[in-house]
Design an enzyme around this catalytic site. Structure first.
Site, mmCIF file in Angstrom:
data_model
loop_
_atom_site.group_PDB
_atom_site.id
_atom_site.type_symbol
_atom_site.label_atom_id
_atom_site.label_comp_id
_atom_site.label_asym_id
_atom_site.label_seq_id
_atom_site.Cartn_x
_atom_site.Cartn_y
_atom_site.Cartn_z
ATOM 1 N N LYS A 139 0.841 -1.197 0.000
ATOM 2 C CA LYS A 139 0.000 0.000 0.000
ATOM 3 C C LYS A 139 0.877 1.249 0.000
ATOM 4 C CE LYS A 139 -1.881 -1.519 3.743
ATOM 5 N NZ LYS A 139 -2.702 -1.829 4.929
ATOM 6 N N THR A 154 -9.932 9.135 8.002
ATOM 7 C CA THR A 154 -9.204 8.003 7.407
ATOM 8 C C THR A 154 -9.004 6.854 8.377
ATOM 9 O OG1 THR A 154 -7.094 9.022 8.036
ATOM 10 C CG2 THR A 154 -7.967 9.548 5.840
ATOM 11 N N GLY A 199 -9.022 3.503 9.943
ATOM 12 C CA GLY A 199 -9.371 2.147 9.541
ATOM 13 C C GLY A 199 -9.195 1.824 8.077
ATOM 14 N N THR A 200 -8.422 2.629 7.339
ATOM 15 C CA THR A 200 -8.291 2.387 5.891
ATOM 16 C C THR A 200 -7.699 1.009 5.591
ATOM 17 O OG1 THR A 200 -6.183 3.575 5.943
ATOM 18 C CG2 THR A 200 -8.124 4.808 5.237
ATOM 19 N N GLY A 201 -6.653 0.618 6.321
ATOM 20 C CA GLY A 201 -6.043 -0.682 6.071
ATOM 21 C C GLY A 201 -6.979 -1.833 6.380
ATOM 22 N N CYS A 202 -7.756 -1.682 7.450
ATOM 23 C CA CYS A 202 -8.718 -2.732 7.810
ATOM 24 C C CYS A 202 -9.780 -2.885 6.722
ATOM 25 C CB CYS A 202 -9.392 -2.387 9.141
ATOM 26 S SG CYS A 202 -8.263 -2.196 10.535
#
Length: 508
Positions: free
Chosen positions: A180, A213, A215-218
């Site tokens: 990412k 933003t 929790g974007t990775g989750c």
């Protein structure tokens, strides 16, 4: 009263930690699963105390509790895919490895892991033993989704190039890696990089400037798992998840005094949310040139058109005044093929027919056909500039999101979406797409003509037209019918009627 049939939903698990603020962790995963049409289950690995501003503390559950959750769920609600998120204790990662080694081969679920080693608020989980456990888990993962700092920690090569870090990380595993790029210094464009065993490409999307933003990775990894659970190939699941995240970020909202949360809408249906795909220069020869050309536009809608394999068929159908026909000749010597194309092009001019030549682009240019239709493999060898310079129209076959986005970037005259249903006319490597996926594909092609193809007959035509495509290509529904001429006329009339009904329904 008869029992109503309700279609089941794919089951997706999240094995992660709870976020008391509701924006990340298990809470975000479950919202994502629901929004993308899956049923979410959770195995809680840790419980956190956090809000929009701070991450105070996290407590891991006992290995026995995690084991009990996993076994209980598996006995009744086995997953199609699993997302692994924040695992706060090395013993839990060891347990997960043992559990996956035992159960993954028997149940064939796919596993997507987001190796959370720190939080955006600064809380750090990256002990040496925890990182080692993550590395040991790699052979059991289908995809791992580190950001740039996580990749550096996991690879142990923070100063090396990204590709070298990925190679070091997965040298003894077959795990795909999605790196990412949100932590990169670019202000305008975010570049994610997908490394699979035999492929690599970049996904570029506009950076959305928003404070919301959390929790974007989750959300991204959960969306990938949801796509995998619905039997999309991994690259498509990544593309869908990237678009879903863009959509969620754009509609983010405040929840406290710090970073807000993302808004979970449904399946992404606007092209602007989808990434631009890029291959490195030395790889483009295999993937087809990604330059943009100016192909002739389809000034008149495509409608329903037959796909035929000989001039004999063309002669039978021409008196019925078809508007478009695709000539797909697969047999015969070069001379025989050329003779048929010469004759077909001349007949098409006499009848003012828009004739597309499948594959044989050199002959189509030489003899002045209306257009060329190319499959994905043909894109790697065809001279697209020569086709565009000759003023020919170009149609491109697609079978998934990756191929569709790739074709769109070439700006062809139309894209074909298929195969929709099972077909016996040619050997297909992909599975039938079905009407549901067809609707998704058509939705992101509002600015370019689309044609559905594959196993479409009179009984299936209404549902296909209702998906929003501009045209329908038919093969065996005409050529294998006992009365091909009558079949063509009836299909054409049905298509026009369904189009009128769809237009009326939309306008009212």
């Amino acid at each position: 009263m008869p029992e109503q049939h309700i279609a089941s939903k794919p089951i997706v698990w999240t094995i992660a930690s709870s976020d008391s603020g509701g924006g990340a962790g298990i809470q975000a995963d479950l919202l994502t699963f629901t929004a993308l049409g899956c049923h979410g289950c959770s195995a809680v690995a840790g419980v956190s105390a956090q809000n929009s501003m701070t991450f105070n503390v996290i407590e891991a559950v006992s290995p026995a509790m995690l084991q009990s959750q996993l076994d209980c769920l598996l006995s009744d609600m086995p997953p199609a895919a699993i997302k692994i998120g924040l695992i706060p204790d090395e013993q839990l990662l060891l347990l997960l490895r043992q559990w996956l080694e035992k159960n993954k081969p028997r149940h064939s679920f796919r596993v997507i892991a987001d190796p959370v080693l720190s939080t955006s608020s600064g809380h750090n989980f990256a002990s040496g033993r925890l990182i080692s456990r993550w590395r040991n888990l790699l052979p059991l993962l289908d995809l791992i989704t580190p950001n740039l700092p996580e990749l550096a920690l996991l690879s142990g090569m923070p100063d090396a190039a990204i590709s070298a870090q990925v190679t070091q990380l997965v040298q003894h595993a077959k795990t795909a890696v999605l790196v990412k790029g949100g932590h990169s210094t670019s202000d305008d464009v975010v570049t994610d990089q997908l490394f699979e065993k035999d492929s690599y490409f970049e996904l570029k999307h506009q950076r959305i400037t928003t404070p919301h933003t959390h929790g974007t990775g989750c959300v991204l990894s959960a969306a990938i798992a949801a796509g995998c659970a619905q039997d999309y190939p991994l690259h498509d699941a990544v593309i869908i998840a990237t678009a879903y995240l863009q959509q969620a970020l754009e509609h983010g909202y405040p929840t406290g005094n710090g970073a807000g949360c993302m808004q979970h809408h449904g399946w992404p249906s606007e092209y602007r949310y989808f990434p631009q795909l890029h291959w490195p220069a030395d790889y483009r020869a295999q993937q087809g040139c990604m330059q943009q050309f100016s192909f002739a536009s389809m000034a008149v809608p495509i409608g329903l058109y037959p796909v035929i394999d000989s001039v004999q068929w063309l002669k039978r159908l021409l008196p019925l005044e078809p508007d478009v026909i695709q000539l797909r000749i697969k047999d015969g010597s070069e001379r025989e093929v050329a003779q048929q194309i010469v004759q077909a092009v001349q007949l098409s001019r006499d009848y003012k027919l828009r004739l597309f030549i499948n594959d044989h682009w050199k002959l189509a240019i030489k003899y002045g056909a209306y257009g060329v239709h190319l499959g994905q493999q043909d894109l790697a060898t065809a001279d697209l500039k020569a086709i565009a310079d000759a003023g020919l129209h170009l149609g491109i076959s697609t079978h998934n999101y990756l191929e569709l986005l790739r074709a769109r970037q070439l700006k062809p005259s139309y894209v074909a979406l298929g195969h929709i249903f099972a077909t016996q006319t040619k050997q297909m490597q992909s599975k039938p797409q079905g009407v549901k996926r067809l609707k998704y594909y058509a939705a992101i092609c509002q600015d370019i003509p689309t044609v559905a193809i594959g196993g479409i007959d009179a009984q299936k035509l209404a549902a296909v037209v209702g998906s929003g495509v501009d045209g329908v290509a038919v093969v065996s529904a005409i050529t294998e019918h006992s009365d091909p001429e009558r079949a063509f006329m009836q299909l054409r009339q049905q298509f026009r009627q369904y189009k009128l009904e769809a237009h009326y329904a939309y306008s009212t």
